[in-house]
Design an enzyme around this catalytic site. Structure first.
Site, PDB file in Angstrom:
ATOM      1  N   ASP A  16      96.181 -53.843  26.933  1.00 53.56           N
ATOM      2  CA  ASP A  16      95.284 -52.803  27.425  1.00 53.56           C
ATOM      3  C   ASP A  16      93.848 -53.316  27.263  1.00 53.56           C
ATOM      4  O   ASP A  16      93.616 -54.346  26.613  1.00 53.56           O
ATOM      5  CB  ASP A  16      95.517 -51.521  26.620  1.00 53.56           C
ATOM      6  N   ASP A  22      90.352 -51.005  27.050  1.00 51.65           N
ATOM      7  CA  ASP A  22      89.531 -50.193  26.144  1.00 51.65           C
ATOM      8  C   ASP A  22      90.286 -49.888  24.853  1.00 51.65           C
ATOM      9  O   ASP A  22      91.418 -49.407  24.873  1.00 51.65           O
ATOM     10  CB  ASP A  22      89.152 -48.874  26.826  1.00 51.65           C
ATOM     11  N   ASP A  51      96.374 -49.293  22.694  1.00 51.54           N
ATOM     12  CA  ASP A  51      95.959 -48.278  21.720  1.00 51.54           C
ATOM     13  C   ASP A  51      96.134 -46.850  22.212  1.00 51.54           C
ATOM     14  O   ASP A  51      96.022 -45.904  21.430  1.00 51.54           O
ATOM     15  CB  ASP A  51      94.478 -48.467  21.376  1.00 51.54           C
TER      16      ASP A  51
END
Length: 417
Positions: A182, A184, A367
């Site tokens: 991922d 961000d 996250d």
């Protein structure tokens, strides 16, 4: 050191279907934390066998068969009886079970937490597909803590990658890793202004080095072109808008065909949201992605989400082509299609002929709650690594503390190859 991730709090009734893997110490520990215990035996013989272990510990006891030697009842029928006789609301009950039938039955009844137990890795995805919130190898991976007179908190314990590198690296001895990350909160820190989430130069150098050794893909909710611009490495595969649009080296390219037909409707939604919540609420930012609209409220006043939901519900109405999605301080409107980050990972693996689990092992690092789709997809044949924590049970196998530790992980993978 293991990191505890709090996943649920309920006025606890814990239903245990089968107790073969439960010690008396387990049951006593849960009991001491104010939990009521109900055990569902597969048959009368098992109930008699476990009598000594359960004596004085459990509150309710049931068997799955009508009487010795008779046909077993259906899981839904048994669960209904347990809930009725224990007088506990399904919304305040948790189930622990190895049985796919009980897993799906518990989800249909609306139990607050459904935990699958699967000691062998093959089969975990089946339990997730049946509706398990969480699938564990060992009951030690979840703890129960008293949170009040009747409330119990369930805490998931995910091992950090660096606590046992030997175990983590074992699958790489005969299989080549394929990395998915991922953006961000994983590669770049989360910042107040999404347009300023620049990739640290050190991370860019590590990604470039990693891509010389392995296939590397970035899978993000951001628009694909934005991710390309932030990272600026042609060697990587980019999957934007949660995988609705993918491109990579060698002419690799895909746009979800059905999603393309919904672009004009997304244009209309975007204009409406900019005129309403985008103008009315300070700190709200409306971001148009190629296949979605994201409303960021990180910098907005508290309780802003209710107003954003109201507008999103108004737009979507009875239109089954769209749905709402959640991220960290983000609400999205996106196509209501059976497509997500996990599907995108599968598409990339198949397209590159990396689907053979005996030759390749996908490693997904993320996250966000949207990364859970990928973790569940890879629960049998891959490795999921959660960065930090979030508010729902995680299907990840391991954890990394933060973006800084992700960098440490990338450095390790580059220099240990």
């Amino acid at each position: 050191m293991e990191s505890a991730l709090k996943i649920f709090s309920i006025d606890a009734m814990i239903l245990v279907q089968g107790v073969g893997n439960l010690s008396r110490e387990h049951l006593t520990g849960w009991k001491n934390q104010s939990a009521k215990i109900a055990v569902i035996h597969p048959d009368t013989e098992s109930a008699e066998k476990e009598a000594r272990k359960l004596n004085g510990v459990i509150d309710f006891e049931f068997t799955a068969e009508e009487s010795p030697g008779k046909k077993k009842k259906q899981p839904a029928e048994i669960l209904k009886k347990v809930i009725e006789e224990s007088r506990v609301s399904p919304k305040k009950a948790a189930l622990v079970s190895e049985d796919p039938g009980f897993i799906s039955g518990a989800r249909r009844m609306g139990l607050a937490l459904v935990i699958g137990i699967r000691q062998q890795i093959p089969g975990r995805r089946n339990l997730y597909d049946r509706g398990a919130h969480l699938v564990l190898e060992r009951l030690e991976d979840i703890s129960v803590y008293r949170g009040g007179d009747t409330e119990c908190s369930f805490t998931q314990n995910l091992p950090n990658v660096f606590t046992d590198l030997n175990k983590f690296e074992t699958p790489f001895s005969d299989r080549k890793p394929v990395f998915f990350l991922d953006y961000d909160g994983t590669l770049a820190p989360i910042v107040r202004d999404p347009s300023s989430a620049f990739l640290p130069e050190q991370t860019r150098v590590l990604l470039k080095s990693l891509a010389r050794l392995y296939t590397v893909a970035v899978v993000s909710g951001r628009d694909m072109d934005d991710i390309k611009q932030f990272i600026g490495l042609d060697q990587l595969i980019y999957a934007g808008s949660h995988g609705f649009r993918i491109s990579g080296p060698g002419g690799l390219y895909m746009e979800h065909e059905k999603a393309r037909t919904l672009l004009s409707e997304l244009d209309r939604f975007e204009q409406h949201l900019r005129k309403t919540v985008g103008k009315e609420i300070d700190g709200v930012e409306v971001e148009r992605k190629y296949f979605a609209i994201a409303v960021h409220y990180r910098n907005a006043p508290p309780k802003t989400l209710d107003r954003i939901r109201e507008e999103a519900d108004h737009l979507i109405g009875c239109n089954s082509d769209f749905k709402k999605g959640r991220g960290k301080k983000i609400l999205e409107i996106k196509p209501s299609l059976e497509w997500h980050k996990g599907k995108a990972v599968e598409w990339i693996l198949k397209k590159l002929d990396y689907s053979d689990p005996e030759q390749y092992i996908p490693v997904y690092i993320g996250d966000d709650v949207t990364d859970e789709d990928a973790f569940r997809t890879l629960s049998d044949d891959g490795i999921g690594i959660l960065v930090g924590t979030h508010s729902i049970p995680s299907a990840a196998h391991y954890q990394l503390r933060d973006v800084e530790q992700v960098n440490k992980f990338l450095h390790y993978m580059v220099h240990s190859a």
